[in-house]
Structures are given as C-alpha cells and as structure tokens.
Write a protein that holds these residues in place. Structure first.
Motif, short mmCIF file in Angstrom:
data_model
loop_
_atom_site.label_atom_id
_atom_site.label_comp_id
_atom_site.label_asym_id
_atom_site.label_seq_id
_atom_site.Cartn_x
_atom_site.Cartn_y
_atom_site.Cartn_z
N LEU B 244 -92.22 39.51 13.10
CA LEU B 244 -91.65 38.68 12.04
C LEU B 244 -92.77 38.05 11.21
O LEU B 244 -92.72 38.02 9.98
CB LEU B 244 -90.75 37.59 12.63
N LEU B 249 -92.13 36.32 7.86
CA LEU B 249 -91.10 35.37 8.27
C LEU B 249 -91.65 34.41 9.31
O LEU B 249 -92.47 34.78 10.14
CB LEU B 249 -89.89 36.10 8.87
N ASP B 257 -84.33 34.30 15.31
CA ASP B 257 -85.29 35.40 15.15
C ASP B 257 -84.62 36.76 15.34
O ASP B 257 -84.92 37.72 14.63
CB ASP B 257 -86.47 35.24 16.11
N ASN B 260 -82.79 37.69 12.22
CA ASN B 260 -83.71 38.19 11.19
C ASN B 260 -84.28 39.55 11.55
O ASN B 260 -84.44 40.43 10.70
CB ASN B 260 -84.86 37.19 10.99
N PRO B 269 -77.35 41.92 7.30
CA PRO B 269 -77.53 40.50 7.61
C PRO B 269 -76.56 40.05 8.72
O PRO B 269 -75.46 40.58 8.85
CB PRO B 269 -77.19 39.80 6.29
N ASP B 362 -82.72 36.15 1.92
CA ASP B 362 -82.90 37.55 2.32
C ASP B 362 -81.55 38.22 2.53
O ASP B 362 -81.36 39.39 2.20
CB ASP B 362 -83.72 37.62 3.62
N SER B 363 -80.63 37.46 3.10
CA SER B 363 -79.30 38.00 3.34
C SER B 363 -78.59 38.30 2.02
O SER B 363 -78.07 39.39 1.80
CB SER B 363 -78.52 36.98 4.17
#
Lengths: 347, 818
Positions: B244, B249, B257, B260, B269, B362-363
């Motif tokens: 990550l 991230l 985590d 993600n 997502p 991000d989603s």
C-alpha cells in the motif's frame, strides 16, 4: 584670319573651362556661336576671303567650329555633372541605422501556423475556419462526448449565461448553451455538416480552457487540427501524414511514433510522439506532440455520412507547444505578453 | 495510478527489465508518467548490530550511549542514540561511518554533546523502507551480526505511475495491468484463488444485520453485504503495508487496508462498516432527502440532495454511496463485528454526485468510470479471505445479495480482412487471433469467408465494456501488434478540394500588409475585464459579453475590440523600457448589437509615439491621416472601399476615440465597421500608456467576407494627354473637403457633358489664414480632363472651367479664389 581663329579657340578653351553654371554657359555659347557670336561673325567674313584661299579657309573654319563645339559639349557635361553633384549632400555613413521601428515582424504563432498550413496544403489540405463561440452540440455532442463527461463541466469550460445570444453562431437546437470552444474539432463538425465528403481540411484556431495560467498553461491557446475523409482511409495513411508533416517541419531525421490512447471521437486513437533531438532544449528521446486517430463511425453517423462508405482520420496538436519546441521557448505566457524583444526574434 | 511491480508478479511471472516493462505499458496505451523505486534502496556499510550496553548520556537526558556489536568485521562501536524503543540485546540496523542513507545523509564520526559516536542505529524511515520514524527498526528475526542490511530487509519495489485512459477502468487495478502485460509478453495470468466461496462459518448472527433494502435499484443494480464477526482491529501485516505504501496509500488498520488492497488488486471498491454502529442493524440504499447532512470521513459536513445515492442505516445516511463513508459508521479500533459492502453503482449517479459535492475518492474514481459488473462477488470473497487472515474473525453471516448481476453477453463478429483494411497493412490471421485470446477475448467461432481471411466471433468479457464494435477490435489487434510497427507509406494526396477560408485569407492579407508597413504582430488574450469594456465600449456590452463562469476577474468578458490588448502591449513594453510604436493584431472580436452578439473577424493596429527611442534622423510623426491610410488599406482587404463610404467623426466619450480626431464608417447592421484616428488622450493616459496613440480597427462578419469577393470589370482608359486645371474655392472653415469635392465633381461632370470626360477631382491644398476672411478656408482642387478620342484644346477646356466656376458661384455660397 587664321591667327584670329586660333586665338578664338584658345580663348574659348580658357573661358569655357571656367564657366560655373548653366546661365553663364548659355551666355558664353551665345557669344561664340550665337547669331551675333564671334565665330558667326568670322564665318560671315568668308566672302571677303580670296577665292583660291577659300577651300583651305573653309576647312579651317569648319575645324574651328568643330573644336569650339567639342569645347562647348565638354563644358556642358562638366556643368551638368556639377549640377547633379550639387543635388547630393555629403557622402553618407552607411553604418548609421535607418530610423523608424522597422522591419515589422510576424508573431511566432503565426509563423508556425502558416508553416504548418503550407506543409499541409502541399498534400491537399486547405484551411477551414469556424466560430470561437460554440454550442454544446458542435463542441461536445457531435464529437461523441458523453453528457456527463468532465470536459463539459463548468469547472473546465467557459459558458455564457442563458440570456446571451450570438446572432451569427448557429445552434443545433434552440436554447442550446453557448460556450467557448475547448478545441477546434468543432470546425470539423461544421465543415462536415456544410459539405459532402471527400474532405481534407486543417483548422488552426484559438481555443479556451478554464485553467490557471502558468508557464505551460494558458486560458486561451491555439490548436491545429487536420481532418481527412474519403473512402478506404487507413491507420497507415494517418501515420504517413504525421511522418510527412514532421519530416517537412523538422527535417528528414525526425521520427514519429504512435502510442495507443483514447479520445471519444476517434477509434483507434493514438498519441503522437516525436523524436527530434536536434531541437533546442529537448532532453527526452520522445516528446508528445499531439493526438490523432481514425474518425469514430459514430461521429460520421452524427453528421449524416455513412460510416460503411466513408472513413477518415483526424489529428490535432497545440500550436504554442509546437512553437515552444521549435524555438526553444520555455514559458507559454511570452506568446501573450508581446514584449518586442521576444517578437523580434522570430522574423 | 501507481502500480507495484512486486504486486504484479503475484499474477504474472514477469522477468522483463524495468525499461522493457515501461515500454510495454506505454505501447499497451498507458502513459508511464514516472518510474519510482521504493523499499530498501541499496545500502552499503549498513549492517546488523546488537546493543550490548545502553548507558544514559552524561550530558543529555534523552540520549543514550550504547556499545553495539556489529559483527566480526566491525567489532564493538560506541554509538549515541536518541531512540527509546529498544533494549539491550535487541538487534538493529547500524549505519557505520561512511554509510550514505537516503537523502544523501552521510554517516560520519562525530561528537554528540561531548560524547564520540561511531555510527548510527537506524529507524525504518532513516533506511527509506517505511514511514515509521518512532524508533529503531528492531530486527526481531535476529539475523546474524554484521549481515549487510539489504540481505535482511525485504527487497525494494519498482512502482510505475501510469495514466489510465477513461475507457479502461478495468486497468485501475493490478490485475487489470497484469492481464495487459500477460497479453503483451504472452505469459500466463494467475488469478487469486479465494478460500471463502460464500459458505458461511456457522449458524449466522441475524441480529448483526437484520436487513438490506435497495430502494433505488436503478442507481444500484447489485448490493452485497457480508457479516464478519470477531475481528481484532490492528495494524495490517508488513507485506500489505509495504504494498500500500509503495503505491502511495497510508496504511490505517487491517480492515481498512484490506478494503484498499482488494480495490487496488481487482478495481472493485469495498466498504466496511462497524456492524454495531448501523442504527437498527439495517442497511438502506436510497436517495438522500434534500438537505440531509452527513459528516464524511474527511471531517466535512456535506449537504445532500435527492439526486444523490446514500447508504443509510435505519435512521440516517452513513455513506455517500460509492464516494465516501461517514465518520459515524466506520471501523474503529474497538470494532469487532463488520459488515462488508461490495456493490455496483450506476456510473452517472456517482459522477453527478461527485461533481456536485466537489468530492472524489479512489472509490469514486473507479465507480464513475465503470466497475466490472461481474467482479463484485469475487472481490468480496477475496476481501473476506484477507480480513480473516489479517484480523481474524469468521464470516458468519447473514450474507445479503440484493439485485442481480447485470446480464452480460457480448460478442463481436469481425473479419481478418476488415481489420487489415482499416489498418492499411496486413497482420497474419493467426497473430490476430492470438492477440484476442491473450486479452481474454475468447474467439468462440472461426469461419472462413469468401475473402482472404476468416471471420471471428469474439466474446467480450464483462470488464471490457469499451469493446462494442468491430472497429474497437482493430485497436486491440494493433495494440498487441505494436503501434510502433505501422509501416511507413507515401502521403495519399490527390488535388486540392477547395481553397482556404475567406477569413484565413483576410487575416493573412492584412497581416502581410501591416508587417510590410513595419508593424509588429501581437497576440493578446480574448478575455478582458468588465471594467475595461464598460469604460471603452459600453455598459450594454459589459453585460452582453460576460461569461457565466469566468475563472479570474480580469478575464471575464469577450473582447469587443483589439485595441485594448494592443494598448496593454504598449504599456508592457513602455514599462520594460522597450520602445514600441507600431503594433497590430488579427483575431476574433465580439460586437453587441440590439441584444445580439456577433462574432467578427477583425484587424487592428496602434501607432504610438516611440517614447525613449531617440533617433539621429527625425522622421515625420504619425497623424490622423497615417491611421486613415492604413485603415483604408485594411478595409479594402475586407472588400470595403472607404473612399466610397461616408466617413463620420466619432463622437461621445464612450468609444475610446478622441472626438474631433477620429472617424468611423460602417455599422454592424451592414456587417462591417471601421474606426480609426487618435485614441482618447485621457483614457490612454489613464491606462498608463504615455504619449499619443493613433489606431485603427476593421471588424467584419465572417459571412460578409465570404461574400465580399466579386470579380472586377475592366474599364477602358484613354492613352491621350490630359488637360489639367486648378480651382480654389473659399468655403466655411467647418465644411468638409469631401462634401465640397463631391459637389464640385458633380458640377464639373455636368459642365463637361458628353464632350469629353472628367477623369478626377482631387483636393491638393487646404489654406486658412492671412488673405482669407475669419472662419473661412480655401480648398484647392485639381481637375483632370481627358478625351478618349482626341487631344483636348485649351479653348474647350477653358470654356468648361468657366461653366464650372459660373455654376459654383450661382448655386453655392463658395467663392472662387483667384
């Protein structure tokens, strides 16, 4: 008599050589060869000369006359030369600068645009033009841009209030929003709607994005786009055009390459890279110079061209970017400041 | 998007060099913006050491003086250390004298508060392997003393920062890029194998999630929720944190985590709720009500509207669907039971909400581009596996699945010949087919055709929504073939199909003229300020030409003239001490008339007194007539003969022109307008431009230029000598020369009759002063008479002149000046 003639010539020789200007010359000429002139008077005495002497005397008189005429001609030439000389001032200093601001200069964007248009004209493209104020249809819809595409956002595109009307910018539908075109592709749509294929145009022009002005961005900038519509147009034709353009512009050692990319109005789409290490300030092997692709069948259908029959390609690039590359300019704002020290470098 | 090479290698056995990989990614159609190397960089002179002794520093409370064994080669070093998290006996990384740590930090022998120090014990951050700077990196595996640290630390990673085009949301994931690279290098692709396949561990805990209802199925075709009980929130394992971190991230905790991680792996997502925080243990997927509020994870209160989709509990919204969770329902350190959401939301809905709120994530980025409608469940299973692996717990249920997979069945029929035709060159049929298969575009049928190559029926997987037509497959074939292998060719260039646009030719012609007259061509911005337009043009124009959404205040309006930009250029040059005088520009201007704006082609120029430019040889300064000369030439290029147009003085303060020293011809009603003369002295001065400025502008509708071109007819002219006569008239000082000239020409033409012709009447002298009465002036005209057939004799010309004089005396108040 002979002595008189000789004396006359000798006197004429001295007097004529000293004459300063034309009036005095005319007066002197009259004194010699005028109706009451000295030579004329002598010639009139020929009748008093004994007959046997006349041939010799005649010859002598003619010689004298010719001699006097020569002296007169020479004096006139000298005076004329003096007159011309008097028209001149003192000799010039050729190293002094010519006053005035000249010569005029073309803006570097004009120079680059015209060079591109000349290169393209050689292979059959003529220059098309269209309005800078556009509508959503010509700028987005007709180019396959989805209704909720980010490019249409008021964040990115300048719009006009609904109350604004443009008398000479046609709308596809009444009430359609006016905006400032974000690319010159709208000219392609207007050209296709106006005429029938085949089409081969280049449309250079001013475009607008709602962007912060910095060294590489400008609220208005210029693009240049080509559109080619015909039967059996191929990806290879497109590559050949790009190769031709940049070899013409930058020399035969220039290479171009395509990278697959995505644009809504072409399929397949490519980004065009240039390898031209000889240009100033170019450090990378490949530099991106524009986008291109085969006109999407959807776009043809939208302007009423049968995509089964017609095919074509489009290519577009930023003129500032090209000019920056060609001349090694590193700040786009210089194009819009018009500092004379900048403008005078490109003529 | 950042893509980790180590991570890619989970799915595809890549052994190509970083350069080869960059090239492959580039030619697959994803621009590599940057290649970053992360993790432990090569570190020399950093070795494993063990703390033998830790004494308090005599002169500093927070420092210790340690004896550190760095192995047989180095022996025992004395090192001053400020960290607190270690004990005697711990093994730690030791940078010896001479080591260079990231950031070009050179380790030297030093004295710290009077105590010699022979090196440095290091934290993870100091080694450049992680962000943790809270203390020394304790090597719990107790590697052998003196081991080079690179042999102990996990290897570094290579991260490609790549641009994913909007048509390829499937590549917003490591699996997506791995699939592309597997196709490029023709390597096998291994998908993660989930252990959890939907079978629940145990009887289920219905009270943890009593119901899921989707009230807006249109916006949310599929919603899945799984309950995991008994998790222990803590840091995620080092390998996950490393990955990550590598892709930018920040690790939060094991559950977040994993969410993600799975998103970056699959592109799907996910969202985890604390089951106990869901009011009524309900999930309701619904539109928000207007004015409903939610404080999102970033701490900001968002006001929602009825077009926005939210995930709500029984009472209130807890997540802005697909975009961002609320503060109130997220996973916290004491969370034990989770509800894991994995859903498909409609792209347009997410995009609209995101734009409206100015909020992205991000989603959101993935949902608004499109998520594989068939990948949701796999991603949920994968996440459940990883949560159980990293946080413990059991997938006890209940599990909900509301809605259904959007049916997906897409096939495209394409022929080998079609692709070759579009490409303009041949690629062998087997290569094309292999390209399809490599991209998991399964060829379900291959049939011969009457043409050379076969026809294929190609199955399109659900993650490739961008492939819809045969032309789309042309691009796939070409991508895998390599766009750098398009063979060269001659340009296909049949003859011209038209001529350059009239506007283009006009611009060229006037620019050539002006540059030929020593003007410098400028390019100024189209957008100007409201103040400038109301001052220089009109209040109406300042209303009509306004943008709805200007970006900056001083660029809020379309320009109605080019003059203002040129004045600004003058000012800029003057302020920089550059003498500028003659400037010009062509371009669009926008002229308001009766509530309508008209986009016009225009050319403008200014001539300023060249300040500061002292010249050894003075030349005549520009004046009104210099401007007139250039304006006339420019108007001629627009098809307008100014000599035939009534020129009127410009009046009124609003136009920026100096009253009594400027003139206008034409109006937008005619499709063109010409203005020239002296610019208003006060207004120019107010702008900060010094000295007098003469200017001119021609504006014309583009459509008018297009129609302006008509072919001229030749008129025969006489080769015989002309008879010239002069005539001076004494007129009132206020009378305009052109009015007198026109009347005189009419009178003369009448006097000549058909006997011969009046060729020209021109003014050649204007006189006012001694010898003339107060308030009168003398205009002297030359009249040119000529006959096409014969040489005119004095008597007939004199007779005509007399007639003219008689007529002028009879019919006007003008006097013949003898």
């Amino acid at each position: 008599m002979q002595a008189t003639l000789t004396a006359l010539v000798a006197k004429a020789q001295t007097d004529l050589a000293a004459l300063p200007n034309r009036p005095e010359f005319e007066a002197a000429k009259a004194r010699l060869v005028g109706p009451n002139g000295e030579l004329t008077a002598l010639m009139k005495q020929m009748g008093t000369v004994p007959k046997e002497q006349r041939p010799a005397m005649g010859k002598l008189i003619n010689e004298t006359k010719a001699r006097i005429q020569d002296l007169l001609d020479a004096a006139l030439r000298r005076i004329e030369a003096g007159e011309l000389q008097a028209q001149l001032g003192p000799a010039v200093d050729p190293t002094l600068p010519a006053p005035g601001g000249g010569p005029g200069t073309y803006h570097p964007l004009t120079l680059v645009r015209e060079e591109m248009c000349r290169i393209l004209r050689k292979v059959g493209f003529t220059v098309a033009d269209g309005p800078e104020v556009e509508t959503e249809y010509y700028c987005f819809d007709a180019l396959n841009t989805p209704a909720d595409h980010p490019a249409r956002d008021t964040q990115d595109t300048f719009y006009f209030p609904d109350t604004a009307h443009f008398g000479n910018v046609s709308r596809k539908t009444p009430g359609e929003k006016y905006l400032l075109r974000t690319h010159t592709s709208s000219v392609q749509i207007r050209t296709m709607l106006k005429g029938a294929p085949p089409i081969r145009i280049v449309s250079p022009g001013r475009t607008y994005r709602r962007d912060t002005t910095d060294a590489t961005h400008s609220a208005n900038f210029h693009q240049l786009e080509c559109l080619y519509v015909d039967k059996n147009v191929t990806v290879r034709d497109l590559k050949a055009l790009l190769d031709y353009i940049f070899a013409s512009l930058l020399g035969p050692d220039t290479k171009t390459r395509f990278r697959p990319h995505y644009f809504g109005y072409t399929e397949p789409s490519f980004e065009v890279d240039l390898s031209a290490r000889h240009l100033p300030k170019v450090k990378k092997e490949w530099i991106e110079i524009g986008g291109c692709g085969m006109v999407d069948p959807q776009v043809f259908a939208g302007v009423g061209y049968d995509p089964e029959i017609w095919s074509g390609y489009a290519f577009g690039m930023g003129l500032e970017r090209l000019a920056m590359l060609l001349y090694g300019i590193d700040d786009i704002r210089y194009f819009y400041q018009n500092d004379l020290r900048f403008l005078q470098q490109f003529a | 998007m950042k893509i980790s090479l180590n991570w890619l290698k989970d799915y595809v056995p890549l052994d190509a060099s970083v350069d080869e990989l960059s090239r492959a990614i580039t030619f697959l159609g994803f621009e590599v913006e940057q290649v970053l190397r992360t993790g432990a960089p090569p570190l020399s002179s950093v070795v494993v050491g063990e703390v033998l002794v830790r004494d308090k520093h005599p002169n500093a409370d927070k420092l210790s003086v340690c004896q550190v064994d760095v192995g047989p080669a180095g022996g025992v070093k004395t090192i001053v250390c400020g960290a607190q998290n270690y004990q005697v006996g711990d093994r730690v990384p030791v940078a010896l004298v001479g080591a260079v740590l990231p950031g070009d930090f050179v380790i030297k022998q030093s004295k710290i508060r009077g105590q010699a120090s022979d090196g440095m014990m290091c934290s993870a951050k100091e080694l450049g392997v992680a962000e943790d700077a809270s203390g020394l990196l304790i090597l719990t595996d107790r590697p052998a003393l003196g081991t080079p640290i690179n042999a102990v630390l996990p290897p570094g990673d290579v991260v490609f920062d790549i641009e994913i085009t909007p048509n390829r949301p499937d590549c917003l994931s490591h699996l997506g890029i791995a699939r592309e690279l597997a196709a490029w290098f023709r390597l096998p692709l291994t998908y993660p194998q989930e252990r959890f396949r939907g079978e629940l561990d145990g009887p289920g805990q219905p009270e943890l999630l009593r119901g899921v209802s989707v009230l807006s199925a249109e916006d949310c075709p599929l919603y899945t929720a799984h309950v995991i009980q008994g998790v222990k929130i803590g840091p995620s394992p080092a390998w996950m944190q490393q990955r990550l971190t590598a892709v930018g991230l920040r690790p939060i905790n094991n559950v977040v985590d994993v969410g993600n991680y799975v998103m970056l792996e699959t592109g799907q997502p996910l969202h985890a709720f604390d089951a106990r925080k869901l009011g009524g243990n309900q999930i309701v997927v619904r539109r928000a009500t207007d004015g409903e509020k939610l404080v999102t994870l970033d701490g900001k209160e968002r006001t929602l509207s009825s077009r926005m989709l939210v995930i709500a509990d029984a009472h209130q919204p807890v997540v802005i669907a697909g975009i961002m969770g609320g503060e109130n329902s997220g996973v916290s350190p004491d969370t034990t039971d989770l509800v894991l959401e994995c859903a498909i939301f409609k792209r347009q809905s997410i995009r609209w909400t995101s734009r409206r709120l100015g909020l992205t994530s991000d989603s959101c980025h993935r949902y608004e581009r499109g998520v594989d409608p068939h990948g949701a469940l796999e991603a949920a299973y994968r996440a459940i596996d990883l949560i159980i692996e990293t946080a413990g717990g059991q997938a006890v249920g209940p599990a909900y699945r509301v809605g259904s997979d959007v049916p997906w069945q897409r096939e495209i029929v394409v022929t080998h010949d079609y692709i070759c035709e579009k490409l303009g060159f041949d690629i062998p049929a087997p290569e094309m087919r292999a390209a399809f298969e490599a991209l998991e575009l399964n060829v379900t049928r291959e049939e011969p055709t009457p043409a050379r190559g076969p026809a294929w029926t190609v199955g399109i997987p659900s993650w490739r929504d961008d492939l819809d037509r045969p032309i789309d497959l042309v691009e796939e074939v070409l991508r895998l073939h390599g766009t750098d292998k398009i063979p060269p060719a001659q340009v296909n260039s049949p003859g011209l199909l038209g001529d350059d646009d009239p506007v283009v030719r006009f611009n060229r012609r006037v620019t050539d003229y002006l540059v030929g007259h020593d003007f410098h061509e400028c390019v100024n911005y189209t957008l100007r300020s409201a103040k400038e337009i109301s001052t220089w043009v009109s209040q109406t124009a300042a209303v009509e030409l306004a943008l709805a959404n200007p970006f900056v205040d001083d660029q809020s309006h379309l320009r109605p003239t080019l003059i203002m930009g040129l004045l600004e250029t003058l000012r800029l040059n003057q302020s920089r001490g550059v003498p500028a005088s003659r400037l010009c520009e062509t371009g669009r201007v926008f002229i308001e008339r009766n509530g309508q704006n008209y986009e016009c082609a225009a050319v403008g120029f200014v001539i300023a007194e060249p300040l500061g430019a002292r010249t050894w040889l003075p030349c005549a300064p520009a004046d009104f007539y210099t401007a007139k000369q250039h304006a006339s030439a420019l108007a001629a290029a627009a098809g307008v003969d100014l000599a035939r147009q009534p020129l009127v003085p410009i009046e009124g303060p609003y136009y920026g022109w100096q009253e009594g020293h400027s003139a206008a011809a034409g109006e937008m009603a005619q499709g063109w307008a010409v203005r020239f003369g002296l610019l208003n002295l006060a207004m120019v001065k107010a702008l900060g431009v010094e000295g007098k400025v003469y200017a001119g502008i021609v504006s014309i509708l583009p459509e008018k230029l297009a129609s302006a071109e008509s072919r001229r007819r030749y008129a025969d002219f006489s080769l015989l000598p002309a008879a010239l006569r002069d005539l001076a008239l004494v007129v009132d000082a206020g009378v305009r020369a052109e009015d007198v000239r026109r009347t005189l020409a009419q009178t003369a033409r009448a006097a000549v009759g058909t006997a011969f012709t009046l060729e020209a009447v021109e003014v050649f002298d204007v006189y006012q002063g001694t010898g003339l009465p107060e308030g009168r002036k003398s205009l002297a005209f030359s009249l040119v008479f000529r006959s096409p057939e014969r040489t005119l004799v004095d008597d007939e010309v004199n007779a005509v002149l007399q007639k003219i004089q008689d007529e002028v005396t009879r019919s006007t108040s003008w006097q013949i000046r003898k």
